[in-house]
Design a protein around this motif. Structure first.
Motif, PDB file in Angstrom:
ATOM      1  N   ILE A   1       0.836  -1.205   0.000  1.00 32.01           N
ATOM      2  CA  ILE A   1       0.000   0.000   0.000  1.00 32.01           C
ATOM      3  C   ILE A   1       0.870   1.255   0.000  1.00 32.01           C
ATOM      4  O   ILE A   1       0.607   2.222  -0.731  1.00 32.01           O
ATOM      5  CB  ILE A   1      -0.941   0.015   1.224  1.00 32.01           C
ATOM      6  CG1 ILE A   1      -1.976  -1.106   1.094  1.00 32.01           C
ATOM      7  CG2 ILE A   1      -1.637   1.365   1.370  1.00 32.01           C
ATOM      8  CD1 ILE A   1      -2.883  -1.255   2.293  1.00 32.01           C
ATOM      9  N   THR A   2       1.934   1.241   0.812  1.00 30.05           N
ATOM     10  CA  THR A   2       2.844   2.388   0.876  1.00 30.05           C
ATOM     11  C   THR A   2       3.554   2.598  -0.449  1.00 30.05           C
ATOM     12  O   THR A   2       3.729   3.741  -0.908  1.00 30.05           O
ATOM     13  CB  THR A   2       3.870   2.192   2.008  1.00 30.05           C
ATOM     14  OG1 THR A   2       3.180   1.990   3.241  1.00 30.05           O
ATOM     15  CG2 THR A   2       4.782   3.399   2.137  1.00 30.05           C
ATOM     16  N   ILE A   3       3.968   1.490  -1.092  1.00 29.41           N
ATOM     17  CA  ILE A   3       4.635   1.582  -2.394  1.00 29.41           C
ATOM     18  C   ILE A   3       3.670   2.165  -3.429  1.00 29.41           C
ATOM     19  O   ILE A   3       4.048   3.015  -4.245  1.00 29.41           O
ATOM     20  CB  ILE A   3       5.139   0.201  -2.849  1.00 29.41           C
ATOM     21  CG1 ILE A   3       6.178  -0.369  -1.868  1.00 29.41           C
ATOM     22  CG2 ILE A   3       5.720   0.284  -4.260  1.00 29.41           C
ATOM     23  CD1 ILE A   3       7.463   0.403  -1.793  1.00 29.41           C
ATOM     24  N   ARG A   4       2.414   1.745  -3.386  1.00 25.71           N
ATOM     25  CA  ARG A   4       1.416   2.267  -4.338  1.00 25.71           C
ATOM     26  C   ARG A   4       1.233   3.781  -4.142  1.00 25.71           C
ATOM     27  O   ARG A   4       1.111   4.532  -5.109  1.00 25.71           O
ATOM     28  CB  ARG A   4       0.079   1.550  -4.149  1.00 25.71           C
ATOM     29  CG  ARG A   4       0.065   0.131  -4.674  1.00 25.71           C
ATOM     30  CD  ARG A   4      -1.323  -0.479  -4.613  1.00 25.71           C
ATOM     31  NE  ARG A   4      -1.313  -1.866  -5.071  1.00 25.71           N
ATOM     32  CZ  ARG A   4      -1.342  -2.235  -6.345  1.00 25.71           C
ATOM     33  NH1 ARG A   4      -1.411  -1.301  -7.291  1.00 25.71           N
ATOM     34  NH2 ARG A   4      -1.326  -3.505  -6.676  1.00 25.71           N
TER      35      ARG A   4
ATOM     36  N   LYS B   1       8.058   3.003 -14.928  1.00 27.42           N
ATOM     37  CA  LYS B   1       9.454   3.300 -15.238  1.00 27.42           C
ATOM     38  C   LYS B   1       9.711   4.789 -15.078  1.00 27.42           C
ATOM     39  O   LYS B   1       8.764   5.603 -15.016  1.00 27.42           O
ATOM     40  CB  LYS B   1       9.809   2.847 -16.659  1.00 27.42           C
ATOM     41  CG  LYS B   1       9.140   3.647 -17.761  1.00 27.42           C
ATOM     42  CD  LYS B   1       9.663   3.196 -19.132  1.00 27.42           C
ATOM     43  CE  LYS B   1       9.098   4.057 -20.249  1.00 27.42           C
ATOM     44  NZ  LYS B   1       9.635   3.651 -21.567  1.00 27.42           N
ATOM     45  N   LEU B   2      10.986   5.128 -15.001  1.00 26.56           N
ATOM     46  CA  LEU B   2      11.359   6.531 -14.859  1.00 26.56           C
ATOM     47  C   LEU B   2      10.990   7.293 -16.126  1.00 26.56           C
ATOM     48  O   LEU B   2      11.160   6.786 -17.243  1.00 26.56           O
ATOM     49  CB  LEU B   2      12.861   6.648 -14.611  1.00 26.56           C
ATOM     50  CG  LEU B   2      13.396   6.055 -13.298  1.00 26.56           C
ATOM     51  CD1 LEU B   2      14.912   6.094 -13.293  1.00 26.56           C
ATOM     52  CD2 LEU B   2      12.838   6.812 -12.099  1.00 26.56           C
TER      53      LEU B   2
ATOM     54  N   LYS C   1       2.320   9.360  -6.058  1.00 24.76           N
ATOM     55  CA  LYS C   1       2.941  10.680  -5.862  1.00 24.76           C
ATOM     56  C   LYS C   1       3.978  10.957  -6.952  1.00 24.76           C
ATOM     57  O   LYS C   1       4.041  12.068  -7.509  1.00 24.76           O
ATOM     58  CB  LYS C   1       3.619  10.731  -4.493  1.00 24.76           C
ATOM     59  CG  LYS C   1       4.334  12.050  -4.204  1.00 24.76           C
ATOM     60  CD  LYS C   1       4.973  12.025  -2.827  1.00 24.76           C
ATOM     61  CE  LYS C   1       5.617  13.362  -2.485  1.00 24.76           C
ATOM     62  NZ  LYS C   1       6.696  13.729  -3.432  1.00 24.76           N
ATOM     63  N   LEU C   2       4.780   9.938  -7.294  1.00 22.56           N
ATOM     64  CA  LEU C   2       5.819  10.107  -8.307  1.00 22.56           C
ATOM     65  C   LEU C   2       5.202  10.353  -9.685  1.00 22.56           C
ATOM     66  O   LEU C   2       5.758  11.103 -10.497  1.00 22.56           O
ATOM     67  CB  LEU C   2       6.734   8.880  -8.341  1.00 22.56           C
ATOM     68  CG  LEU C   2       7.640   8.714  -7.110  1.00 22.56           C
ATOM     69  CD1 LEU C   2       8.300   7.343  -7.112  1.00 22.56           C
ATOM     70  CD2 LEU C   2       8.706   9.811  -7.084  1.00 22.56           C
TER      71      LEU C   2
ATOM     72  N   ASP D   1       5.329  13.815 -12.015  1.00 21.90           N
ATOM     73  CA  ASP D   1       5.829  13.642 -13.379  1.00 21.90           C
ATOM     74  C   ASP D   1       7.247  13.053 -13.410  1.00 21.90           C
ATOM     75  O   ASP D   1       8.044  13.365 -14.286  1.00 21.90           O
ATOM     76  CB  ASP D   1       5.818  14.986 -14.121  1.00 21.90           C
ATOM     77  CG  ASP D   1       5.649  14.789 -15.629  1.00 21.90           C
ATOM     78  OD1 ASP D   1       5.068  13.753 -16.016  1.00 21.90           O
ATOM     79  OD2 ASP D   1       6.104  15.652 -16.389  1.00 21.90           O
ATOM     80  N   LYS D   2       7.535  12.153 -12.448  1.00 23.92           N
ATOM     81  CA  LYS D   2       8.848  11.506 -12.406  1.00 23.92           C
ATOM     82  C   LYS D   2       8.802  10.052 -12.864  1.00 23.92           C
ATOM     83  O   LYS D   2       9.823   9.472 -13.219  1.00 23.92           O
ATOM     84  CB  LYS D   2       9.415  11.569 -10.984  1.00 23.92           C
ATOM     85  CG  LYS D   2       9.724  12.991 -10.520  1.00 23.92           C
ATOM     86  CD  LYS D   2      10.284  12.990  -9.107  1.00 23.92           C
ATOM     87  CE  LYS D   2      10.617  14.412  -8.662  1.00 23.92           C
ATOM     88  NZ  LYS D   2      11.137  14.441  -7.267  1.00 23.92           N
ATOM     89  N   VAL D   3       7.600   9.474 -12.809  1.00 19.06           N
ATOM     90  CA  VAL D   3       7.415   8.068 -13.172  1.00 19.06           C
ATOM     91  C   VAL D   3       6.213   7.962 -14.095  1.00 19.06           C
ATOM     92  O   VAL D   3       5.224   8.681 -13.920  1.00 19.06           O
ATOM     93  CB  VAL D   3       7.190   7.199 -11.906  1.00 19.06           C
ATOM     94  CG1 VAL D   3       6.658   5.824 -12.261  1.00 19.06           C
ATOM     95  CG2 VAL D   3       8.494   7.067 -11.121  1.00 19.06           C
TER      96      VAL D   3
END
Length: 262
Positions: free
Chosen positions: A231-234, A258-259, A239-240, A244-246
């Protein structure tokens, strides 16, 4: 799968008390099939069989014809005795003995069904006994599954001349040691990630993606960053993406991240 998990749990918790004997192998095989309607659990094969390689394109190939069924009990007993004698002598690396034991076990192919699963369970057990406990943290089964074509190839190469005791164990042992090395490297990477737990989860996700250099699923990220829940990873991925980082690729079960290239 329930039977397999039960035997895995047994090995993880009781490996010191499980001898490498015919009775132990039969008992583990019996537990492997405890939740099925199979009558073969805990019994050696009663008819001759073949080792068949199944390729991803659907084709099959007979790789090896194992010894006849009536020879199986004696061959497995001799294999266990030889392994235990070499371990007692202490003149050969127990890790090499583990690899050779597994190869001979697969070549005997002592059961009607479950030979592959039993070979990987015995690989885990003999590695534990040799002092290599990486299987407690990294799935050896998964590592072999991910390199299935190479696994079949080295089995084929090391099988040549096995019935006349003139085969070379080197191809299989080279593969086996490579799997062990890969799993220890992965375990070390996980430890390094845990040691960096003071980093915010989103930064750990970015660092992991930069290190792996390929798209990753949520499940893969969770395995690589075990100190955080799925859940934390999701949430971090969400957020990423907002930042606009992922970017997301694929859909449903094939979804990976992906990046974003600058």
């Amino acid at each position: 799968m329930s039977g397999y998990r039960d035997v895995l749990k047994l090995i993880h918790e009781q490996y010191d008390y499980i001898p490498i004997t015919v009775n132990s192998i039969l008992e583990m095989h019996k537990r492997l099939f405890a939740y099925t309607g199979s009558t073969g659990g805990g019994n050696f094969k009663d008819s001759n069989n073949q080792i068949i390689t199944k390729y991803s394109d659907g084709t099959q190939e007979v790789r090896f014809n194992p010894p006849a069924a009536y020879l199986t009990p004696e061959l497995v007993r001799n294999l266990c005795d030889a392994y235990n004698q070499e371990i007692e002598l202490g003149e050969t690396s127990p890790l090499l003995l583990s690899g050779a034991f597994i190869f001979d076990f697969v070549s005997i192919h002592p059961f009607r069904d479950g030979n592959g699963r039993m070979s990987r369970l015995l690989m885990l057990l003999t590695m534990y006994k040799a002092g290599f406990d990486v299987g407690k943290y990294i799935s050896i089964e998964k590592s072999i599954e991910e390199t299935k074509s190479a696994y079949y190839q080295v089995l084929k190469e090391s099988s040549n001349g096995w019935t006349s005791n003139s085969n070379s164990y080197l191809p299989f042992l080279d593969y086996f040691l490579g799997i062990v090395l890969k799993d220890y490297r992965e375990f070390n990477e996980r430890l390094n990630m845990v040691n960096q737990s003071d980093l915010p989860v989103d930064k750990l996700v970015l660092k992991t993606m930069r290190r792996i250099l390929r798209p990753l699923s949520i499940k893969e990220l969770t395995n690589m960053i075990p100190q955080y829940s799925e859940i934390t990873i999701r949430r971090a991925i969400k957020k990423l993406r907002t930042d606009d980082k992922v970017i997301k690729i694929g859909e449903a079960r094939a979804t990976k991240y992906k990046l974003k290239q600058n």
